[in-house]
Write a protein that holds these residues in place. Structure first.
Motif, PDB file in Angstrom:
ATOM      1  N   SER A  99       0.809  -1.223   0.000  1.00  8.33           N
ATOM      2  CA  SER A  99       0.000   0.000   0.000  1.00  8.33           C
ATOM      3  C   SER A  99       0.839   1.269   0.000  1.00  8.33           C
ATOM      4  N   ALA A 100       1.827   1.326   0.895  1.00  4.12           N
ATOM      5  CA  ALA A 100       2.637   2.548   0.991  1.00  4.12           C
ATOM      6  C   ALA A 100       3.402   2.793  -0.299  1.00  4.12           C
ATOM      7  N   ALA A 129      -1.874   8.576  -4.648  1.00  5.71           N
ATOM      8  CA  ALA A 129      -3.229   8.367  -4.137  1.00  5.71           C
ATOM      9  C   ALA A 129      -3.195   8.047  -2.645  1.00  5.71           C
ATOM     10  N   PRO A 130      -4.126   8.584  -1.873  1.00  8.43           N
ATOM     11  CA  PRO A 130      -4.185   8.232  -0.449  1.00  8.43           C
ATOM     12  C   PRO A 130      -4.660   6.798  -0.261  1.00  8.43           C
ATOM     13  N   VAL A 131      -4.234   6.201   0.843  1.00  6.73           N
ATOM     14  CA  VAL A 131      -4.631   4.846   1.203  1.00  6.73           C
ATOM     15  C   VAL A 131      -5.574   4.932   2.388  1.00  6.73           C
ATOM     16  N   ARG A 132      -6.740   4.291   2.262  1.00  5.26           N
ATOM     17  CA  ARG A 132      -7.721   4.296   3.335  1.00  5.26           C
ATOM     18  C   ARG A 132      -8.021   2.873   3.790  1.00  5.26           C
ATOM     19  N   HIS A 154      -2.987   1.567   8.806  1.00  8.60           N
ATOM     20  CA  HIS A 154      -2.805   1.178   7.411  1.00  8.60           C
ATOM     21  C   HIS A 154      -3.292   2.253   6.444  1.00  8.60           C
ATOM     22  N   CYS A 155      -3.460   3.472   6.954  1.00  7.58           N
ATOM     23  CA  CYS A 155      -3.761   4.617   6.100  1.00  7.58           C
ATOM     24  C   CYS A 155      -2.454   5.346   5.792  1.00  7.58           C
ATOM     25  N   HIS A 156      -2.310   5.812   4.565  1.00  6.79           N
ATOM     26  CA  HIS A 156      -1.096   6.506   4.137  1.00  6.79           C
ATOM     27  C   HIS A 156      -1.471   7.703   3.272  1.00  6.79           C
ATOM     28  N   GLY A 157      -0.544   8.655   3.190  1.00  9.82           N
ATOM     29  CA  GLY A 157      -0.719   9.774   2.271  1.00  9.82           C
ATOM     30  C   GLY A 157      -1.903  10.655   2.586  1.00  9.82           C
ATOM     31  N   GLY A 158      -2.237  10.789   3.869  1.00  4.56           N
ATOM     32  CA  GLY A 158      -3.354  11.640   4.240  1.00  4.56           C
ATOM     33  C   GLY A 158      -4.712  10.977   4.155  1.00  4.56           C
TER      34      GLY A 158
END
Length: 271
Positions: free
Chosen positions: A83-84, A92-95, A101-105
């Motif tokens: 994901s990262a 793209a943000p990861v939700r 496990h959320c990345h990029g805002g």
């Protein structure tokens, strides 16, 4: 297709495609199905479950077009490890439901949330049981009955493991009921082939769990009510190989907790 041929983009439904990740195994079956969602005529895409940190696989996902959003169904590494890196490749943000496990805002997913991305409406369905953070993604406009990306909650082949104590049987049975209520939607599992009816698959999974509970009860009658997980696994899962023995033990532990009221409830009659 073999992995030697490289990543291959395959059509799954009218609104979805997938690329099979090169991570086959006893638990991941043929590998992780990384899905690409997008409405017809839309350049943007949503990627669900990027899978392992395999550069060729992630580059193929990044190359499907501008990736607007990355979603993950649950925390296990065969879904989240890449994901990262996919965020780095696409921006793209990861939700995910779990903030870790959320990345990029990317904001944590909310149960019942409706996501609007890539020209689609994607409903977040909370389905704890396999893990506490498991979710499914419902695409109601994907064909006559819609489709549901089920992660590991329902697989295309075989049955899923409850990652006890994080995943519990009480939660899982409730999640199956929630999915059955969505009707005959196409099942888009994270492992294995597509299935034609979510309602039918959920009913089959419930029947399987009820059968296993009956076997556990019978084993306890023979072994004694205080039998250990190992003892019950030996009796109920005698034929499983060493590669899936740990998974069998986790399932037994979850079922024993359910039967013994460890989830704050006694097992319903007949289950």
């Amino acid at each position: 297709m073999t992995f030697d041929s490289g990543p291959v983009l395959q059509r799954s439904t009218g609104l979805t495609q997938f690329i099979l990740a090169p991570n086959p195994g006893p638990m991941s079956l043929d590998g992780t199905n990384s899905y690409i969602l997008g409405a017809p005529g839309q350049a943007a895409a949503v990627v669900v479950d990027p899978g392992p940190e395999d550069e060729a696989h992630l580059a193929a996902l990044a190359g499907v077009g501008p990736v607007e959003l990355i979603l993950v169904t649950h925390r296990h590494a065969d879904h989240t490890a890449g994901s990262a890196r996919l965020h780095e490749l696409t921006g793209a943000p990861v939700r995910a439901l779990d903030p870790r496990h959320c990345h990029g805002g990317g904001e944590p997913l909310a149960r019942g949330e409706i996501i609007r991305a890539a020209g689609l409406e994607i409903s977040v369905v909370a389905t704890p049981g396999h893990t506490s953070d498991s979710v499914c993604f419902h695409l109601p406009a994907d064909g006559q009955a819609g489709s549901v990306l089920t992660g590991d909650t329902i697989l295309g082949r075989g049955t899923t493991v409850l990652d006890y104590p994080d995943g519990t049987l009480g939660d899982y049975l409730a999640s199956l009921g929630r999915l059955e209520a969505l009707g005959p939607a196409t099942v888009l599992p994270a492992h294995g082939p597509l299935l034609p009816s979510l309602a039918a698959a959920a009913r089959d999974y419930r029947t399987h769990r009820e059968d296993r509970l009956a076997q556990i009860r019978a084993a306890l009658e023979r072994l004694g009510r205080d039998a250990t997980v190992d003892e019950v696994a030996d009796a109920v899962y005698a034929g499983v190989g060493p590669s899936v023995r740990r998974a069998a033990e986790l399932s037994v532990a979850a079922q024993l907790s359910y039967l013994r009221g460890g989830e704050g409830q006694a097992a319903p009659a007949g289950r």
